[in-house]
Scaffold this motif. Structure first.
Motif, PDB file in Angstrom:
ATOM      1  N   LEU A 143     -10.143  42.442 -42.066  1.00  0.00           N
ATOM      2  CA  LEU A 143     -10.481  41.631 -41.194  1.00  0.00           C
ATOM      3  C   LEU A 143      -8.792  41.422 -40.528  1.00  0.00           C
ATOM      4  O   LEU A 143      -9.827  40.832 -39.640  1.00  0.00           O
ATOM      5  CB  LEU A 143     -11.217  40.389 -42.424  1.00  0.00           C
ATOM      6  N   GLN A 144      -7.950  41.126 -40.761  1.00  0.00           N
ATOM      7  CA  GLN A 144      -7.009  40.694 -39.857  1.00  0.00           C
ATOM      8  C   GLN A 144      -7.314  41.067 -38.758  1.00  0.00           C
ATOM      9  O   GLN A 144      -6.103  40.505 -38.037  1.00  0.00           O
ATOM     10  CB  GLN A 144      -5.553  40.716 -40.785  1.00  0.00           C
ATOM     11  N   ALA A 145      -7.760  42.528 -38.635  1.00  0.00           N
ATOM     12  CA  ALA A 145      -7.025  43.449 -36.515  1.00  0.00           C
ATOM     13  C   ALA A 145      -8.236  42.765 -36.671  1.00  0.00           C
ATOM     14  O   ALA A 145      -8.199  42.479 -34.967  1.00  0.00           O
ATOM     15  CB  ALA A 145      -7.656  44.538 -37.156  1.00  0.00           C
ATOM     16  N   GLU A 146      -9.676  41.787 -37.266  1.00  0.00           N
ATOM     17  CA  GLU A 146     -10.843  41.464 -36.217  1.00  0.00           C
ATOM     18  C   GLU A 146      -9.511  40.167 -35.457  1.00  0.00           C
ATOM     19  O   GLU A 146     -10.384  39.507 -34.619  1.00  0.00           O
ATOM     20  CB  GLU A 146     -11.918  41.018 -36.727  1.00  0.00           C
ATOM     21  N   ARG A 147      -9.510  39.384 -36.549  1.00  0.00           N
ATOM     22  CA  ARG A 147      -8.880  37.869 -36.439  1.00  0.00           C
ATOM     23  C   ARG A 147      -7.499  37.691 -34.697  1.00  0.00           C
ATOM     24  O   ARG A 147      -7.673  37.170 -34.129  1.00  0.00           O
ATOM     25  CB  ARG A 147      -8.250  37.405 -37.189  1.00  0.00           C
ATOM     26  N   LEU A 148      -7.043  38.933 -35.502  1.00  0.00           N
ATOM     27  CA  LEU A 148      -5.799  39.190 -34.437  1.00  0.00           C
ATOM     28  C   LEU A 148      -6.941  39.229 -33.116  1.00  0.00           C
ATOM     29  O   LEU A 148      -6.253  38.286 -31.727  1.00  0.00           O
ATOM     30  CB  LEU A 148      -5.031  40.022 -34.265  1.00  0.00           C
ATOM     31  N   ALA A 149      -7.978  40.133 -32.875  1.00  0.00           N
ATOM     32  CA  ALA A 149      -8.242  40.365 -31.251  1.00  0.00           C
ATOM     33  C   ALA A 149      -9.291  39.183 -30.758  1.00  0.00           C
ATOM     34  O   ALA A 149      -8.821  39.160 -29.649  1.00  0.00           O
ATOM     35  CB  ALA A 149      -9.379  41.958 -31.759  1.00  0.00           C
ATOM     36  N   GLU A 150      -9.838  38.477 -31.930  1.00  0.00           N
ATOM     37  CA  GLU A 150     -10.379  37.283 -31.447  1.00  0.00           C
ATOM     38  C   GLU A 150      -9.160  36.096 -30.899  1.00  0.00           C
ATOM     39  O   GLU A 150      -9.420  36.167 -29.615  1.00  0.00           O
ATOM     40  CB  GLU A 150     -11.503  36.671 -32.569  1.00  0.00           C
ATOM     41  N   SER A 151      -8.089  36.572 -31.318  1.00  0.00           N
ATOM     42  CA  SER A 151      -7.401  35.204 -30.638  1.00  0.00           C
ATOM     43  C   SER A 151      -6.936  35.435 -29.507  1.00  0.00           C
ATOM     44  O   SER A 151      -6.867  34.873 -28.631  1.00  0.00           O
ATOM     45  CB  SER A 151      -6.160  35.193 -31.602  1.00  0.00           C
ATOM     46  N   LEU A 152      -5.815  37.179 -29.433  1.00  0.00           N
ATOM     47  CA  LEU A 152      -6.306  37.238 -28.029  1.00  0.00           C
ATOM     48  C   LEU A 152      -7.249  37.316 -27.148  1.00  0.00           C
ATOM     49  O   LEU A 152      -6.910  37.237 -25.837  1.00  0.00           O
ATOM     50  CB  LEU A 152      -5.845  39.154 -28.221  1.00  0.00           C
ATOM     51  N   LEU A 153      -8.451  37.793 -27.182  1.00  0.00           N
ATOM     52  CA  LEU A 153      -9.765  37.583 -26.285  1.00  0.00           C
ATOM     53  C   LEU A 153      -9.481  35.735 -26.183  1.00  0.00           C
ATOM     54  O   LEU A 153     -10.314  36.045 -24.844  1.00  0.00           O
ATOM     55  CB  LEU A 153     -10.465  38.119 -26.713  1.00  0.00           C
ATOM     56  N   ALA A 154      -9.495  34.916 -27.074  1.00  0.00           N
ATOM     57  CA  ALA A 154      -9.640  33.720 -26.302  1.00  0.00           C
ATOM     58  C   ALA A 154      -8.153  32.674 -26.155  1.00  0.00           C
ATOM     59  O   ALA A 154      -8.527  31.771 -26.338  1.00  0.00           O
ATOM     60  CB  ALA A 154     -10.498  33.465 -28.323  1.00  0.00           C
ATOM     61  N   ALA A 155      -7.250  33.210 -25.875  1.00  0.00           N
ATOM     62  CA  ALA A 155      -6.202  32.901 -25.803  1.00  0.00           C
ATOM     63  C   ALA A 155      -6.668  31.983 -23.870  1.00  0.00           C
ATOM     64  O   ALA A 155      -6.613  33.452 -22.712  1.00  0.00           O
ATOM     65  CB  ALA A 155      -4.487  33.092 -25.075  1.00  0.00           C
ATOM     66  N   ALA A 156      -6.172  31.430 -23.479  1.00  0.00           N
ATOM     67  CA  ALA A 156      -6.217  30.226 -22.412  1.00  0.00           C
ATOM     68  C   ALA A 156      -5.246  30.937 -20.948  1.00  0.00           C
ATOM     69  O   ALA A 156      -4.219  31.424 -21.262  1.00  0.00           O
ATOM     70  CB  ALA A 156      -5.914  29.275 -22.365  1.00  0.00           C
ATOM     71  N   PRO A 157      -5.562  31.534 -20.013  1.00  0.00           N
ATOM     72  CA  PRO A 157      -4.976  32.304 -19.124  1.00  0.00           C
ATOM     73  C   PRO A 157      -3.794  31.034 -18.757  1.00  0.00           C
ATOM     74  O   PRO A 157      -4.410  29.856 -18.438  1.00  0.00           O
ATOM     75  CB  PRO A 157      -6.035  32.384 -17.770  1.00  0.00           C
ATOM     76  N   MET A 158      -2.463  31.119 -18.775  1.00  0.00           N
ATOM     77  CA  MET A 158      -1.711  30.255 -18.400  1.00  0.00           C
ATOM     78  C   MET A 158      -1.469  30.502 -16.667  1.00  0.00           C
ATOM     79  O   MET A 158      -2.330  30.867 -15.827  1.00  0.00           O
ATOM     80  CB  MET A 158       0.036  31.362 -18.743  1.00  0.00           C
ATOM     81  N   ALA A 159      -1.123  29.226 -15.947  1.00  0.00           N
ATOM     82  CA  ALA A 159      -0.824  28.588 -14.743  1.00  0.00           C
ATOM     83  C   ALA A 159       0.345  29.718 -14.166  1.00  0.00           C
ATOM     84  O   ALA A 159      -0.109  29.631 -12.680  1.00  0.00           O
ATOM     85  CB  ALA A 159      -0.579  27.069 -14.616  1.00  0.00           C
TER      86      ALA A 159
END
Length: 289
Positions: A143-159
């Motif tokens: 399940l850790q791979a799924e958690r990692l993918a979720e975090s990458l996709l949900a990260a806010a874009p930086m200015a």
């Protein structure tokens, strides 16, 4: 950059929709590079059987498997598999410049970086390692791979165009993978690597670029803007800038390679035009897969 509740909800829905595709692509890529990989296959303390081997002079009578030995003229020892989990942390730059692609239909640098990160995590997790994004908890299990993918996709874009990894998140004796375009001068890198070396942290630096950023194919009049909008350059002869640009790119790579070597790290560069299996395979090899 603050977001409204509606923007946060929209981002969460977008990340949720993209998650299955990212996980499927990463799983296929991991299988292509190292099918059945098991990175910790070695003798050591643990509970799982690994192999039988002929007894040697240093083995005690208690370590001999007498049932297996009774079926032959030799004595055999039942080795168990080492179960000491190592820790690996992956950092993908969230700088605005990572969202660049030079051609319609070509994936962005950020999309490729996410794919490499999740596929690498899958390979490491299969070997029993603890894996996480740098600054987030490292865990074992499927399940850790799924958690990692979720975090990458949900990260806010930086200015801003570039980003720096959190040096305070380094953990002693771990391994770290940094993925960025490194087009903005990473003046944070020497201090980051010095802190890593002082904690016994080893790792890999990947400079990931779009093919247009590697070859600078532009001609004629052109306006160049940084993704974050902080830089702008207008030229009437873009082709005349090519040699100077390529020289600067070579200097940047030499800087990254030298800093990595000084800290005992590995450095490599990649393009979104190459098959992702090429770079993932290289990563797997240098990390000892």
């Amino acid at each position: 950059m603050s977001l409204t509740p509606a923007q946060l909800r929209a981002r969460a829905e977008s990340a949720s929709g993209a998650l299955p595709a990212l996980l499927l692509a990463a799983e296929r890529l991991a299988q292509q590079v190292a099918p059945g990989a098991h990175g910790l296959r070695r003798a050591g303390p643990g509970e799982d059987f690994w192999q039988y081997r002929p007894a040697s002079s240093g083995d005690s009578a208690r370590s001999i498997d007498w049932r297996r030995s009774a079926r032959s003229d030799a004595q055999f020892v039942r080795d168990r598999e080492a179960q000491t989990a190592q820790t690996a942390a992956i950092w993908v730059s969230g700088g605005r410049g990572m969202d660049f692609t030079g051609a319609e239909g070509r994936e962005t640098k950020l999309d490729r970086a996410r794919l490499l990160a999740v596929a690498l995590a899958m390979l490491l997790l299969r070997g029993g390692e603890k894996v996480g994004l740098l600054g987030e908890p490292a865990r074992t299990g499927r399940l850790q791979a799924e958690r990692l993918a979720e975090s990458l996709l949900a990260a806010a874009p930086m200015a801003q165009d570039d980003a720096a990894p959190p040096a305070a998140a380094l953990r002693p004796q771990s391994r770290v993978v940094l993925i960025s375009d490194f087009l903005a001068l990473p003046d944070w890198l020497p201090a980051f690597l010095a802190r890593a070396a002082g904690s016994g942290v080893t790792g890999v630096i990947i400079q990931l670029l779009d093919p247009d950023e590697e070859s600078f194919p532009y001609e004629g009049a052109a306006v160049f803007r940084s993704a974050g909008g902080g830089l702008r350059h207008e030229s009437r002869d873009a082709g005349g800038l090519r040699a100077a640009y390529l020289d600067r790119l070579a200097e940047r790579r030499a800087f990254l390679a030298a800093e990595a070597m000084r800290a005992g790290w590995q450095f490599g560069h990649a393009s979104t035009a190459e098959p992702p299996s090429d770079r993932l395979g290289w990563l797997w090899r240098v990390l000892g897969g």
